[in-house]
Design an enzyme around this catalytic site. Structure first.
Site, short mmCIF file in Angstrom:
data_model
loop_
_atom_site.label_atom_id
_atom_site.label_comp_id
_atom_site.label_asym_id
_atom_site.label_seq_id
_atom_site.Cartn_x
_atom_site.Cartn_y
_atom_site.Cartn_z
N ARG A 177 0.81 -1.21 0.00
CA ARG A 177 0.00 0.00 0.00
C ARG A 177 0.84 1.26 0.00
O ARG A 177 0.30 2.36 -0.10
CB ARG A 177 -0.92 -0.01 1.21
CG ARG A 177 -1.66 -1.34 1.40
CD ARG A 177 -2.11 -1.54 2.83
NE ARG A 177 -2.51 -2.91 3.09
CZ ARG A 177 -1.67 -3.87 3.46
NH1 ARG A 177 -0.36 -3.60 3.61
NH2 ARG A 177 -2.11 -5.10 3.66
N LYS A 219 -15.16 0.54 -0.43
CA LYS A 219 -15.20 0.35 1.02
C LYS A 219 -14.38 1.41 1.73
O LYS A 219 -14.83 2.01 2.72
CB LYS A 219 -14.70 -1.07 1.35
CG LYS A 219 -14.90 -1.46 2.80
CD LYS A 219 -13.71 -1.05 3.64
CE LYS A 219 -13.93 -1.41 5.09
NZ LYS A 219 -12.80 -0.97 5.92
#
Length: 292
Positions: A177, A219
DNA sequence: TTGCAGGGGTCAA
DNA sequence: TTGACCCCTGCA
């Protein structure tokens, strides 16, 4: 909202709809930690605080009236009537159970940038590791501050993170990430997107803007809107919410978009609050590895 | 002791 | 629609 000043800080009187454990353990925040005496210590926007339940009251230790009114009242959403929200949602029998379980949840209004990075990091990850990663980013690149002999670090600004390399961020434990965090920092620091203006947009437009960031999908965008912009109508669907919704309301293998739509119809403007009661209830009662 | 599945999703093919 | 992805943990 009824409070008094004490030597230690501010005492919120008879706070029935405020349970620190529920608020800080329901998965919306990553920088509050339980202390041995049952209180929680945390850092938010460069401020530190200890929150403790004293019977029916809540002690906010380490703050004064000015800061409490200017900052913490908004942060803890203290002007919103959660009793009324719970009464409304409790008309649904499943929510009634979930609310009895997590009666003291409140939706925090956290810093948008910190929330954005935290939830980018949350993808395919688990809470202890997310917390450790956010803590490392802060201790390496945030501002140091000392409070009562203890050192805290604020969450690093977009400009600070934008100066780093992907490897620097990787070393804090972000894993795959890291590239998303770095790109987000450069987009925000470069002025291409003004996060505070997103908060003023309607949910549809704010979501569309968030989805332009790499590493932010449906999300994560919904979590950012719910936990930092007070957009209580969004209904983030993660694996736990999917599980609990399929178990009580829908058939198995329902798609997240369909679950969101169902929740919007069922809970309306309060869908996000309902989501938090359900998430906390599911995580605590449905077991760690449920096949459902 | 070692190996493997799996985790608060997202991206790319 | 499916698999890869950091990397750490739990479990067999």
């Amino acid at each position: 909202m009824d409070y008094i000043k004490t030597d230690e800080g501010i005492l919120l009187k008879d706070a029935k709809d405020f349970q620190p454990r529920h608020i800080f353990e329901c998965g919306q925040c990553f920088r509050w930690n339980a202390m041995p005496d049952g209180s929680y210590k945390g850092v938010a926007e460069g401020r530190t605080l200890r929150v403790k339940k004293n019977g029916r009251d809540i002690l906010f230790a380490g703050t004064d009236e000015q800061e409490f009114r200017d900052f913490w009242v908004g942060y803890f959403d203290l002007e919103r009537d959660y009793r009324a929200i719970k009464a409304e949602l409790s008309r649904d029998q499943v929510l009634k159970q979930a609310i009895e379980f997590g009666y003291g949840i409140r939706i925090l209004k956290q810093d948008i940038w910190e929330t954005m990075v935290s939830f980018i990091i949350s993808a395919n990850n688990w809470i202890p590791r997310i917390k450790a990663t956010v803590e490392r980013l802060s201790s390496h690149y945030g501002q140091e501050q000392v409070y009562k002999g203890e050192t805290y670090y604020s969450f690093p600004s977009p400009a600070r993170l934008a100066q780093l390399t992907e490897e620097d961020i990787m070393l804090c434990g972000c894993g795959f990430r890291a590239k998303y965090v770095l790109k987000a920092a450069r987009i925000v620091a470069g002025g291409q997107v003004d996060l505070h203006s997103l908060a003023g947009m309607n949910t549809t437009d704010a979501r569309a803007a968030l989805l332009c960031f790499p590493g932010i999908g449906p999300k994560v965008s919904d979590c950012i809107m719910l936990f930092s912009m007070a957009k209580l109508d969004v209904f983030p669907v993660d694996v736990w919410v999917k599980r609990v919704m399929e178990h009580y309301y829908l058939k198995r293998d329902t798609r997240p978009a369909e679950i969101r739509q169902f929740a919007a119809g069922k809970f309306g403007a309060l869908a996000g609050v309902a989501q938090q009661y359900l998430f906390y209830y599911a995580r605590s009662t449905m077991g760690r590895f449920t096949s459902k």
